[in-house]
Design a protein around this motif. Structure first.
Motif, PDB file in Angstrom:
ATOM      1  N   LYS A   1       0.461  -1.490   0.023  1.00 14.67           N
ATOM      2  CA  LYS A   1       0.015  -0.065   0.122  1.00 14.67           C
ATOM      3  C   LYS A   1       1.075   1.419   0.083  1.00 14.67           C
ATOM      4  CE  LYS A   1      -2.092  -1.505   3.862  1.00 14.67           C
ATOM      5  NZ  LYS A   1      -1.503  -2.361   4.282  1.00 14.67           N
ATOM      6  N   SER A   2       1.349   1.298   0.836  1.00 16.40           N
ATOM      7  CA  SER A   2       3.049   2.661   1.203  1.00 16.40           C
ATOM      8  C   SER A   2       3.481   2.480  -0.429  1.00 16.40           C
ATOM      9  CB  SER A   2       3.331   2.069   2.292  1.00 16.40           C
ATOM     10  OG  SER A   2       2.876   2.271   3.588  1.00 16.40           O
ATOM     11  N   MET A   3       3.479   1.976  -0.872  1.00 17.07           N
ATOM     12  CA  MET A   3       5.216   1.398  -1.989  1.00 17.07           C
ATOM     13  C   MET A   3       4.057   2.158  -3.214  1.00 17.07           C
ATOM     14  SD  MET A   3       6.680  -1.704  -3.647  1.00 17.07           S
ATOM     15  CE  MET A   3       7.495  -1.694  -4.560  1.00 17.07           C
TER      16      MET A   3
ATOM     17  N   LEU B   1      -1.417  10.040   3.628  1.00 14.89           N
ATOM     18  CA  LEU B   1      -1.612   9.830   5.198  1.00 14.89           C
ATOM     19  C   LEU B   1      -1.918   8.512   5.225  1.00 14.89           C
ATOM     20  CD1 LEU B   1      -4.844  12.028   5.867  1.00 14.89           C
ATOM     21  CD2 LEU B   1      -2.429  12.655   6.050  1.00 14.89           C
ATOM     22  N   ASP B   2      -0.059   8.047   5.333  1.00 19.43           N
ATOM     23  CA  ASP B   2       0.085   6.231   5.575  1.00 19.43           C
ATOM     24  C   ASP B   2      -0.162   6.269   7.290  1.00 19.43           C
ATOM     25  OD1 ASP B   2       1.054   3.764   5.120  1.00 19.43           O
ATOM     26  OD2 ASP B   2       2.929   4.695   4.589  1.00 19.43           O
ATOM     27  N   GLU B   3      -0.546   4.530   7.671  1.00 20.75           N
ATOM     28  CA  GLU B   3      -0.802   4.243   8.482  1.00 20.75           C
ATOM     29  C   GLU B   3      -2.569   5.328   8.949  1.00 20.75           C
ATOM     30  OE1 GLU B   3      -0.065   1.812   9.616  1.00 20.75           O
ATOM     31  OE2 GLU B   3       1.877   2.059   8.577  1.00 20.75           O
ATOM     32  N   LEU B   4      -3.200   5.202   7.848  1.00 19.22           N
ATOM     33  CA  LEU B   4      -4.567   6.636   8.011  1.00 19.22           C
ATOM     34  C   LEU B   4      -5.157   6.615   9.771  1.00 19.22           C
ATOM     35  CD1 LEU B   4      -6.323   8.370   7.111  1.00 19.22           C
ATOM     36  CD2 LEU B   4      -8.054   6.591   6.648  1.00 19.22           C
TER      37      LEU B   4
HETATM   38 MG   LIG Z   1       2.609   0.986   4.152  1.00 19.36          MG
END
Ligand SMILES: [Mg+2]
Ligand SMILES: Nc1ncnc2c1ncn2[C@@H]1O[C@H](COP(=O)(O)OP(=O)(O)OP(=O)(O)O)[C@@H](O)[C@H]1O
Length: 313
Positions: free
Chosen positions: A202-204, A279-282
């Motif tokens: 997801k982050s990638m 917003l990573d780790e929302l």
């Molecule tokens: Mg992530």
């Protein structure tokens, strides 16, 4: 500004805050360092309109130039037709301040020229090709310019050199559905939520969104740069033609995200204008912070209302 007989004093009126009030000391020191003594008279500087609180250090230069004009160190009519902003160091050099690009655009719209710190000259030069921009390093350099002994050239508009390649979408193996979602979001300017197990990418994926966004149009470039200028984030006065990618940590406060604090600075949501707010780790963000993003997402605007400044980004 008035220089009158009376008890020797250097007065600043018109609701200055602490930084503006201290400007007196910087102006005095900078003038002395430039070989100009203040007259032994009562000097009164009025920051009009008197009922509007003034904050920031950018009043140093206009105050110093007004004094120089009054004591004859600058030709009397030299400053007419200029908007002036800048901070002074004790040695008479002019140090950069935030917000020069919007100031230059406002000055240009009113048919005025601009005098600003040397480091911010490339930023001011963007406001208009035929606008008169003076970006002196020091009070002495400006005085020499007006005397005609050493005329300054107009600064050139600068674009920051791109800093290395962006993370590339081609690094992602498979995930065709997620990649298609990214492309649709990029093409349509949509919001995007990735939900999935740890390590699913997801982050990638999100970090690769900037690489498939179109370049900024000239108009967007100015909009994005004005926000960066107000936030003091333009390095060396050079504008960046990359779309912003902002990735605030989940511990970010409401003021950091939607703006506020000193001078009602723009927050991450505004700094991401024309680009990506990631917003990573929302779920880790506080509920209050996430709620504060609702109004900006719906209206496309952030309004910061505090006691005095009320600003819309
Ligand atoms: Mg992530
Ligand atoms: N589709 C993929 N292609 C290539 N590498 C991948 C892919 N998916 C995951 N990876 C690898 O796994 C690592 C972890 O992925 P990432 O950090 O994006 O996961 P995540 O979904 O954000 O996880 P978390 O929920 O723990 O934050 C990446 O840095 C990458 O090396």
């Amino acid at each position: 500004m008035q220089i009158a007989p009376g008890a020797v004093a250097f007065m600043l009126v018109g609701l200055p805050d602490k930084a503006v009030a201290e400007s007196r000391e910087r102006v005095r020191a900078a003038l002395i360092a430039s070989g100009l003594a203040l007259p032994a008279k009562r000097i009164t500087v009025n920051l009009a309109p008197a009922d509007l609180p003034k904050e920031g250090s950018h009043y140093d230069l206009p105050i110093a130039l007004a004094v120089m004009g009054a004591i004859g160190a600058l030709p009397a009519d030299a400053l007419a037709g200029y908007c002036v902003l800048g901070e002074l160091a004790l040695d008479g050099t002019i140090t950069p301040v935030a917000g020069v690009l919007p100031a230059a655009m406002a000055a240009n719209a009113r048919g005025l020229g601009l005098i600003c710190p040397a480091a911010t000259g490339p930023e001011a030069a963007w406001a208009g090709g035929d606008m008169d921009v003076l970006a002196p390093r020091s009070l002495i350099q400006l005085a020499n310019h007006f005397k005609g002994s050493q005329v300054m050239a107009r600064p050139e508009p600068a674009v920051a050199a791109a800093t290395g390649p962006l993370p590339d979408l081609r690094d992602i193996k498979g995930q065709e559905g997620a990649k298609r979602a990214l492309e649709i979001a990029a093409a349509g300017g949509h919001n995007l939520l990735f939900n999935g197990p740890p390590g699913a990418g997801k982050s990638m994926l999100a970090a690769r969104l900037p690489s498939i966004l179109p370049p900024l149009s000239p108009r967007e470039l100015l909009e994005v740069s004005m926000i960066q200028s107000v936030a003091g984030e333009l390095k060396e006065g050079a504008l960046s033609n990359r779309r912003p990618f902002r990735q605030p940590h989940h511990s970010a406060s409401m003021a950091a995200l939607v703006g506020g604090g000193i001078n009602a600075r723009p927050g991450e949501a505004s700094l991401a204008h024309g680009g990506v707010l990631f917003l990573d780790e929302l779920p880790e963000f506080s509920a209050q912070v996430l709620d504060s993003l609702r109004q900006p997402m719906e209206t496309g605007e952030v309004m910061i209302a505090r006691a005095n400044p009320r600003k819309t980004y």
